[in-house]
Enzyme design. Structure first.
Site, PDB file in Angstrom:
ATOM      1  N   ARG A   1      38.972  35.164  24.105  1.00 31.93           N
ATOM      2  CA  ARG A   1      39.140  34.261  25.257  1.00 31.93           C
ATOM      3  C   ARG A   1      38.751  32.870  24.780  1.00 31.93           C
ATOM      4  O   ARG A   1      37.603  32.630  24.406  1.00 31.93           O
ATOM      5  CB  ARG A   1      38.253  34.698  26.423  1.00 31.93           C
ATOM      6  CG  ARG A   1      38.096  33.629  27.477  1.00 31.93           C
ATOM      7  CD  ARG A   1      37.523  34.127  28.770  1.00 31.93           C
ATOM      8  NE  ARG A   1      38.497  34.942  29.475  1.00 31.93           N
ATOM      9  CZ  ARG A   1      38.380  35.296  30.758  1.00 31.93           C
ATOM     10  NH1 ARG A   1      37.340  34.895  31.470  1.00 31.93           N
ATOM     11  NH2 ARG A   1      39.306  36.028  31.342  1.00 31.93           N
TER      12      ARG A   1
ATOM     13  N   HIS B   1      47.459  34.049  30.322  1.00 28.85           N
ATOM     14  CA  HIS B   1      46.563  35.177  30.599  1.00 28.85           C
ATOM     15  C   HIS B   1      47.438  36.436  30.723  1.00 28.85           C
ATOM     16  O   HIS B   1      47.598  37.003  31.810  1.00 28.85           O
ATOM     17  CB  HIS B   1      45.798  34.892  31.894  1.00 28.85           C
ATOM     18  CG  HIS B   1      44.551  35.703  32.066  1.00 28.85           C
ATOM     19  ND1 HIS B   1      44.111  36.615  31.134  1.00 28.85           N
ATOM     20  CD2 HIS B   1      43.641  35.736  33.089  1.00 28.85           C
ATOM     21  CE1 HIS B   1      42.988  37.169  31.571  1.00 28.85           C
ATOM     22  NE2 HIS B   1      42.680  36.661  32.743  1.00 28.85           N
TER      23      HIS B   1
ATOM     24  N   GLN C   1      46.192  39.787  32.333  1.00 28.21           N
ATOM     25  CA  GLN C   1      46.101  39.666  33.785  1.00 28.21           C
ATOM     26  C   GLN C   1      47.477  39.887  34.416  1.00 28.21           C
ATOM     27  O   GLN C   1      47.619  40.642  35.386  1.00 28.21           O
ATOM     28  CB  GLN C   1      45.578  38.264  34.149  1.00 28.21           C
ATOM     29  CG  GLN C   1      45.467  38.021  35.636  1.00 28.21           C
ATOM     30  CD  GLN C   1      44.387  38.861  36.277  1.00 28.21           C
ATOM     31  OE1 GLN C   1      43.244  38.807  35.869  1.00 28.21           O
ATOM     32  NE2 GLN C   1      44.741  39.663  37.275  1.00 28.21           N
TER      33      GLN C   1
ATOM     34  N   ASP D   1      45.107  31.436  42.621  1.00 30.15           N
ATOM     35  CA  ASP D   1      44.044  31.396  41.606  1.00 30.15           C
ATOM     36  C   ASP D   1      43.188  30.187  41.940  1.00 30.15           C
ATOM     37  O   ASP D   1      43.567  29.345  42.770  1.00 30.15           O
ATOM     38  CB  ASP D   1      44.696  31.282  40.204  1.00 30.15           C
ATOM     39  CG  ASP D   1      43.683  31.244  39.060  1.00 30.15           C
ATOM     40  OD1 ASP D   1      42.513  31.634  39.277  1.00 30.15           O
ATOM     41  OD2 ASP D   1      44.065  30.808  37.946  1.00 30.15           O
TER      42      ASP D   1
ATOM     43  N   CYS E   1      43.671  36.643  40.883  1.00 34.58           N
ATOM     44  CA  CYS E   1      43.169  37.201  39.618  1.00 34.58           C
ATOM     45  C   CYS E   1      41.653  37.305  39.609  1.00 34.58           C
ATOM     46  O   CYS E   1      41.108  38.086  38.822  1.00 34.58           O
ATOM     47  CB  CYS E   1      43.661  36.359  38.448  1.00 34.58           C
ATOM     48  SG  CYS E   1      43.129  34.645  38.543  1.00 34.58           S
TER      49      CYS E   1
ATOM     50  N   ARG F   1      43.139  45.859  35.566  1.00 32.56           N
ATOM     51  CA  ARG F   1      42.896  45.282  34.235  1.00 32.56           C
ATOM     52  C   ARG F   1      42.461  46.384  33.270  1.00 32.56           C
ATOM     53  O   ARG F   1      42.887  46.444  32.123  1.00 32.56           O
ATOM     54  CB  ARG F   1      41.807  44.195  34.311  1.00 32.56           C
ATOM     55  CG  ARG F   1      42.188  42.951  35.082  1.00 32.56           C
ATOM     56  CD  ARG F   1      43.208  42.119  34.336  1.00 32.56           C
ATOM     57  NE  ARG F   1      42.756  41.753  33.007  1.00 32.56           N
ATOM     58  CZ  ARG F   1      41.908  40.751  32.729  1.00 32.56           C
ATOM     59  NH1 ARG F   1      41.464  39.981  33.693  1.00 32.56           N
ATOM     60  NH2 ARG F   1      41.548  40.483  31.481  1.00 32.56           N
TER      61      ARG F   1
END
Ligand code: CP
Ligand code: NVA
Length: 317
Positions: A115, A142, A145, A234, A274, A302
Protein backbone atom coordinates in the site's frame (compact mmCIF):
# COMPACT_ATOMS: atom_id res chain seq x y z
CA UNK A 1 -5.42 -21.17 -14.52
CA UNK A 2 -2.87 -19.29 -16.61
CA UNK A 3 -3.16 -15.52 -16.88
CA UNK A 4 -1.28 -12.53 -18.22
CA UNK A 5 -0.70 -8.88 -17.52
CA UNK A 6 -1.08 -6.48 -20.42
CA UNK A 7 2.04 -4.64 -21.64
CA UNK A 8 0.65 -1.42 -20.10
CA UNK A 9 3.09 -1.87 -17.21
CA UNK A 10 6.20 -2.97 -19.07
CA UNK A 11 8.40 -5.34 -17.11
CA UNK A 12 5.86 -6.55 -14.55
CA UNK A 13 5.13 -10.26 -14.19
CA UNK A 14 2.00 -12.17 -15.17
CA UNK A 15 1.45 -13.03 -11.50
CA UNK A 16 1.46 -9.39 -10.34
CA UNK A 17 -1.92 -7.85 -9.55
CA UNK A 18 -1.45 -4.15 -10.07
CA UNK A 19 -4.58 -2.91 -11.83
CA UNK A 20 -7.88 -4.30 -13.08
CA UNK A 21 -7.19 -3.01 -16.58
CA UNK A 22 -3.82 -4.75 -16.83
CA UNK A 23 -5.14 -8.13 -15.68
CA UNK A 24 -6.48 -10.86 -17.93
CA UNK A 25 -10.31 -10.49 -17.86
CA UNK A 26 -10.77 -14.27 -17.94
CA UNK A 27 -8.53 -14.58 -14.92
CA UNK A 28 -10.57 -11.92 -13.11
CA UNK A 29 -13.76 -13.85 -13.85
CA UNK A 30 -12.11 -17.01 -12.56
CA UNK A 31 -11.01 -15.22 -9.36
CA UNK A 32 -14.55 -13.96 -8.79
CA UNK A 33 -15.96 -17.48 -9.07
CA UNK A 34 -13.22 -18.83 -6.80
CA UNK A 35 -13.92 -16.09 -4.22
CA UNK A 36 -17.58 -17.13 -4.16
CA UNK A 37 -16.57 -20.77 -3.56
CA UNK A 38 -14.01 -19.87 -0.91
CA UNK A 39 -16.61 -17.76 0.90
CA UNK A 40 -18.95 -20.76 1.04
CA UNK A 41 -16.06 -22.99 2.16
CA UNK A 42 -15.14 -20.47 4.86
CA UNK A 43 -18.71 -20.53 6.18
CA UNK A 44 -18.62 -24.33 6.19
CA UNK A 45 -15.30 -24.14 8.09
CA UNK A 46 -13.56 -26.23 5.44
CA UNK A 47 -9.77 -26.44 5.63
CA UNK A 48 -7.69 -24.91 2.83
CA UNK A 49 -3.98 -25.48 2.36
CA UNK A 50 -3.37 -23.54 -0.87
CA UNK A 51 -0.80 -21.33 0.88
CA UNK A 52 0.77 -23.88 3.24
CA UNK A 53 4.24 -22.70 4.25
CA UNK A 54 3.94 -19.50 2.18
CA UNK A 55 4.72 -16.04 3.55
CA UNK A 56 3.21 -12.74 2.42
CA UNK A 57 5.19 -9.53 3.07
CA UNK A 58 2.80 -6.61 3.63
CA UNK A 59 4.35 -3.17 3.07
CA UNK A 60 2.30 -0.20 4.28
CA UNK A 61 3.08 3.47 3.61
CA UNK A 62 -0.44 4.40 4.81
CA UNK A 63 -2.82 3.25 7.58
CA UNK A 64 -5.23 0.36 7.09
CA UNK A 65 -7.78 -1.79 8.86
CA UNK A 66 -9.47 -3.87 6.15
CA UNK A 67 -6.51 -4.43 3.87
CA UNK A 68 -4.12 -5.41 6.64
CA UNK A 69 -6.53 -7.70 8.49
CA UNK A 70 -8.08 -9.31 5.41
CA UNK A 71 -4.72 -10.18 3.82
CA UNK A 72 -3.35 -11.50 7.12
CA UNK A 73 -6.50 -13.53 7.84
CA UNK A 74 -6.57 -14.85 4.27
CA UNK A 75 -2.99 -16.10 4.58
CA UNK A 76 -3.80 -17.82 7.88
CA UNK A 77 -6.91 -19.42 6.36
CA UNK A 78 -4.89 -20.97 3.52
CA UNK A 79 -2.17 -22.29 5.82
CA UNK A 80 0.43 -19.53 5.39
CA UNK A 81 1.41 -16.41 7.28
CA UNK A 82 1.81 -12.66 6.75
CA UNK A 83 4.39 -10.15 7.98
CA UNK A 84 3.30 -6.54 8.56
CA UNK A 85 6.01 -4.02 7.67
CA UNK A 86 5.29 -0.49 8.90
CA UNK A 87 6.33 2.65 7.02
CA UNK A 88 8.80 3.75 9.69
CA UNK A 89 10.76 0.50 9.90
CA UNK A 90 11.22 -0.13 6.19
CA UNK A 91 11.92 3.42 4.97
CA UNK A 92 10.74 2.69 1.43
CA UNK A 93 13.05 4.66 -0.88
CA UNK A 94 14.82 6.44 2.01
CA UNK A 95 16.47 3.81 4.25
CA UNK A 96 16.67 1.45 1.29
CA UNK A 97 15.82 1.67 -2.41
CA UNK A 98 12.59 0.13 -3.72
CA UNK A 99 14.48 -2.27 -6.06
CA UNK A 100 16.71 -3.47 -3.20
CA UNK A 101 13.69 -4.05 -0.93
CA UNK A 102 12.06 -6.04 -3.74
CA UNK A 103 15.19 -8.16 -4.21
CA UNK A 104 15.60 -8.89 -0.49
CA UNK A 105 11.94 -9.83 0.06
CA UNK A 106 12.03 -12.07 -3.03
CA UNK A 107 14.51 -14.37 -1.26
CA UNK A 108 12.58 -14.52 2.03
CA UNK A 109 8.88 -14.38 1.16
CA UNK A 110 6.51 -15.77 -1.47
CA UNK A 111 4.53 -12.63 -2.38
CA UNK A 112 4.42 -8.91 -1.57
CA UNK A 113 1.34 -6.81 -0.92
CA UNK A 114 2.06 -3.07 -0.91
CA UNK A 115 0.00 0.00 0.00
CA UNK A 116 1.79 3.10 -1.26
CA UNK A 117 1.41 6.74 -2.11
CA UNK A 118 3.00 6.70 -5.60
CA UNK A 119 1.63 4.04 -7.95
CA UNK A 120 5.09 3.87 -9.52
CA UNK A 121 6.41 2.36 -6.27
CA UNK A 122 4.17 -0.68 -6.79
CA UNK A 123 5.25 -1.00 -10.42
CA UNK A 124 8.91 -0.71 -9.38
CA UNK A 125 8.45 -3.37 -6.69
CA UNK A 126 6.88 -5.66 -9.30
CA UNK A 127 9.67 -5.05 -11.79
CA UNK A 128 12.42 -5.86 -9.32
CA UNK A 129 10.78 -8.67 -7.32
CA UNK A 130 10.85 -12.23 -8.58
CA UNK A 131 7.74 -13.00 -6.48
CA UNK A 132 4.17 -11.73 -7.19
CA UNK A 133 3.33 -8.15 -6.14
CA UNK A 134 -0.23 -7.13 -5.22
CA UNK A 135 -1.51 -3.55 -5.16
CA UNK A 136 -3.15 -2.99 -1.76
CA UNK A 137 -4.02 0.63 -2.73
CA UNK A 138 -1.98 3.37 -4.32
CA UNK A 139 -2.86 6.98 -5.07
CA UNK A 140 -3.89 5.70 -8.49
CA UNK A 141 -5.98 2.61 -7.80
CA UNK A 142 -7.42 0.03 -5.42
CA UNK A 143 -8.04 -3.09 -7.51
CA UNK A 144 -8.61 -5.57 -4.63
CA UNK A 145 -11.34 -3.27 -3.34
CA UNK A 146 -13.03 -3.09 -6.76
CA UNK A 147 -13.04 -6.89 -7.07
CA UNK A 148 -14.64 -7.24 -3.61
CA UNK A 149 -17.19 -4.63 -4.72
CA UNK A 150 -18.02 -6.62 -7.85
CA UNK A 151 -18.47 -9.74 -5.71
CA UNK A 152 -20.91 -7.82 -3.51
CA UNK A 153 -22.94 -6.64 -6.51
CA UNK A 154 -22.97 -10.18 -7.88
CA UNK A 155 -24.21 -11.56 -4.55
CA UNK A 156 -27.07 -9.06 -4.66
CA UNK A 157 -28.15 -9.25 -8.28
CA UNK A 158 -26.65 -12.42 -9.78
CA UNK A 159 -25.67 -11.58 -13.37
CA UNK A 160 -23.51 -8.48 -13.59
CA UNK A 161 -23.95 -7.61 -17.27
CA UNK A 162 -26.03 -4.47 -17.79
CA UNK A 163 -26.06 -3.44 -14.12
CA UNK A 164 -25.18 0.16 -13.32
CA UNK A 165 -22.83 1.35 -10.59
CA UNK A 166 -23.22 5.05 -9.79
CA UNK A 167 -20.21 6.53 -8.03
CA UNK A 168 -20.83 9.84 -6.24
CA UNK A 169 -17.99 11.97 -4.83
CA UNK A 170 -14.29 12.28 -5.51
CA UNK A 171 -12.76 11.03 -8.78
CA UNK A 172 -10.06 9.10 -6.92
CA UNK A 173 -8.22 5.75 -6.75
CA UNK A 174 -11.35 3.83 -5.74
CA UNK A 175 -13.42 5.41 -8.52
CA UNK A 176 -10.77 4.57 -11.12
CA UNK A 177 -10.61 0.88 -10.19
CA UNK A 178 -14.39 0.71 -10.09
CA UNK A 179 -14.60 2.16 -13.61
CA UNK A 180 -12.14 -0.50 -14.78
CA UNK A 181 -14.06 -3.29 -13.01
CA UNK A 182 -17.35 -2.13 -14.56
CA UNK A 183 -15.73 -2.30 -17.99
CA UNK A 184 -14.38 -5.83 -17.46
CA UNK A 185 -17.65 -7.19 -16.07
CA UNK A 186 -19.87 -5.45 -18.66
CA UNK A 187 -21.52 -3.08 -16.21
CA UNK A 188 -22.43 0.55 -16.88
CA UNK A 189 -20.61 3.25 -14.92
CA UNK A 190 -22.13 6.57 -13.89
CA UNK A 191 -20.03 9.08 -12.00
CA UNK A 192 -20.93 12.41 -10.42
CA UNK A 193 -18.10 14.56 -9.11
CA UNK A 194 -17.47 18.28 -8.74
CA UNK A 195 -15.99 19.50 -12.04
CA UNK A 196 -12.51 20.02 -10.57
CA UNK A 197 -12.44 16.48 -9.13
CA UNK A 198 -13.36 14.41 -12.20
CA UNK A 199 -11.48 11.32 -13.22
CA UNK A 200 -9.23 12.45 -16.08
CA UNK A 201 -10.55 11.83 -19.60
CA UNK A 202 -7.54 9.56 -20.27
CA UNK A 203 -8.94 7.03 -17.75
CA UNK A 204 -12.16 6.70 -19.74
CA UNK A 205 -10.19 6.52 -22.99
CA UNK A 206 -7.93 3.77 -21.60
CA UNK A 207 -10.95 1.70 -20.57
CA UNK A 208 -12.84 2.32 -23.81
CA UNK A 209 -9.81 1.28 -25.86
CA UNK A 210 -10.17 -2.22 -24.38
CA UNK A 211 -13.86 -2.64 -23.53
CA UNK A 212 -17.21 -1.32 -24.78
CA UNK A 213 -18.65 0.47 -21.74
CA UNK A 214 -21.50 2.93 -21.20
CA UNK A 215 -20.29 5.82 -19.02
CA UNK A 216 -22.29 8.75 -17.71
CA UNK A 217 -20.05 11.56 -16.49
CA UNK A 218 -21.74 14.45 -14.73
CA UNK A 219 -21.49 16.91 -11.86
CA UNK A 220 -25.11 16.18 -10.87
CA UNK A 221 -25.45 13.35 -8.32
CA UNK A 222 -29.20 13.05 -8.96
CA UNK A 223 -28.61 12.39 -12.64
CA UNK A 224 -25.89 9.83 -11.92
CA UNK A 225 -28.02 7.66 -9.65
CA UNK A 226 -31.21 7.69 -11.76
CA UNK A 227 -30.61 4.18 -13.14
CA UNK A 228 -28.32 2.88 -10.41
CA UNK A 229 -28.31 -0.67 -9.14
CA UNK A 230 -25.49 0.20 -6.74
CA UNK A 231 -24.66 3.65 -5.37
CA UNK A 232 -21.07 4.03 -4.26
CA UNK A 233 -19.18 6.65 -2.32
CA UNK A 234 -15.78 7.07 -0.68
CA UNK A 235 -14.14 9.65 1.55
CA UNK A 236 -13.77 13.14 0.04
CA UNK A 237 -10.28 13.35 1.56
CA UNK A 238 -8.07 10.41 0.70
CA UNK A 239 -4.97 9.46 2.66
CA UNK A 240 -2.31 12.04 1.85
CA UNK A 241 -4.84 14.81 1.06
CA UNK A 242 -5.44 15.87 4.67
CA UNK A 243 -4.14 19.42 4.02
CA UNK A 244 -6.94 19.91 1.43
CA UNK A 245 -9.73 19.11 3.91
CA UNK A 246 -10.95 22.68 4.53
CA UNK A 247 -11.02 23.47 0.81
CA UNK A 248 -12.69 20.21 -0.20
CA UNK A 249 -15.51 19.90 2.33
CA UNK A 250 -17.74 22.74 1.06
CA UNK A 251 -17.23 21.74 -2.58
CA UNK A 252 -18.30 18.13 -1.95
CA UNK A 253 -21.23 18.82 0.38
CA UNK A 254 -23.90 18.43 -2.38
CA UNK A 255 -22.51 14.94 -3.03
CA UNK A 256 -23.38 13.52 0.39
CA UNK A 257 -25.27 10.20 0.24
CA UNK A 258 -28.29 10.93 2.41
CA UNK A 259 -31.97 9.98 2.42
CA UNK A 260 -32.92 12.93 0.23
CA UNK A 261 -30.40 12.04 -2.47
CA UNK A 262 -31.24 8.34 -2.21
CA UNK A 263 -34.93 9.10 -2.86
CA UNK A 264 -33.93 9.85 -6.48
CA UNK A 265 -32.50 6.36 -7.02
CA UNK A 266 -34.35 3.15 -7.91
CA UNK A 267 -35.75 1.53 -4.77
CA UNK A 268 -33.82 -1.69 -5.33
CA UNK A 269 -30.43 0.08 -5.41
CA UNK A 270 -27.89 -0.96 -2.82
CA UNK A 271 -25.42 1.43 -1.17
CA UNK A 272 -21.69 0.70 -1.08
CA UNK A 273 -18.70 2.41 0.56
CA UNK A 274 -15.16 1.04 0.60
CA UNK A 275 -14.69 2.31 4.18
CA UNK A 276 -13.46 3.90 6.35
CA UNK A 277 -16.56 6.11 6.25
CA UNK A 278 -16.71 9.59 7.69
CA UNK A 279 -20.26 9.40 8.99
CA UNK A 280 -22.19 12.62 8.57
CA UNK A 281 -19.73 13.78 5.90
CA UNK A 282 -19.89 11.76 2.63
CA UNK A 283 -22.62 9.46 3.98
CA UNK A 284 -25.21 9.84 6.72
CA UNK A 285 -25.80 7.34 9.55
CA UNK A 286 -29.33 6.53 8.41
CA UNK A 287 -28.11 5.47 4.94
CA UNK A 288 -25.00 3.70 6.18
CA UNK A 289 -27.05 1.69 8.69
CA UNK A 290 -30.20 1.53 6.57
CA UNK A 291 -31.80 -1.34 4.65
CA UNK A 292 -30.08 -0.53 1.33
CA UNK A 293 -26.58 -0.54 2.79
CA UNK A 294 -24.26 -3.46 2.03
CA UNK A 295 -21.10 -1.79 3.30
CA UNK A 296 -20.09 -4.42 5.86
CA UNK A 297 -20.81 -7.35 3.53
CA UNK A 298 -18.64 -5.45 1.03
CA UNK A 299 -15.83 -5.06 3.59
CA UNK A 300 -15.99 -8.77 4.46
CA UNK A 301 -15.70 -9.63 0.77
CA UNK A 302 -12.18 -8.20 0.77
CA UNK A 303 -11.18 -11.35 2.67
CA UNK A 304 -12.80 -13.70 0.19
CA UNK A 305 -11.52 -12.04 -2.99
CA UNK A 306 -7.99 -11.72 -1.69
CA UNK A 307 -7.99 -15.31 -0.49
CA UNK A 308 -8.89 -16.35 -4.04
CA UNK A 309 -6.09 -14.17 -5.41
CA UNK A 310 -3.51 -15.58 -2.99
CA UNK A 311 -4.65 -19.17 -3.52
CA UNK A 312 -4.25 -18.71 -7.29
CA UNK A 313 -0.87 -17.04 -6.99
CA UNK A 314 0.41 -19.90 -4.86
CA UNK A 315 -1.12 -22.69 -6.91
CA UNK A 316 1.30 -24.53 -9.26
CA UNK A 317 0.99 -23.29 -12.89
N1 CP B 1 -11.15 -0.11 2.13
C1 CP B 1 -9.90 -0.22 2.60
O1 CP B 1 -8.94 -0.46 1.87
O2 CP B 1 -9.80 -0.07 3.95
P1 CP B 1 -8.44 0.11 4.78
O3 CP B 1 -7.87 1.44 4.38
O4 CP B 1 -8.84 0.07 6.22
O5 CP B 1 -7.50 -0.99 4.41
N1 NVA C 1 -9.72 6.89 -1.40
C1 NVA C 1 -9.36 6.41 -0.09
C2 NVA C 1 -9.63 4.97 0.02
C3 NVA C 1 -9.39 4.37 1.38
C4 NVA C 1 -9.63 2.88 1.40
C5 NVA C 1 -7.90 6.72 0.20
O1 NVA C 1 -7.08 6.55 -0.71
O2 NVA C 1 -7.58 7.12 1.30
Amino acid sequence: MSFTSSPMHDGVKATDFIDILTADPQWLGHLLALAKNLKAAHRARQQNTAGAGRVLAMIFEKPSLRTRVSFDAAMTHIGGSAIYISPSEIGLGSRESVPDIARVLSGMCDAIMARTFAHQTIIDLARHASIPVINGLSDNSHPCQAMADVLTVQEEFGALEGRTIAYIGDGNNVARSLLEACAVFKMNFAIATPDAYRLPERDFQAVKALYPIECLITNDPRQALQHADAIYTDTWISMGQEAEKAARLPIFRPYQINADLLSNAPKHAIVLHCLPAYRGVEITDDVMDGPQSRVFQQAHNRLHFQKALLAEIFSPA
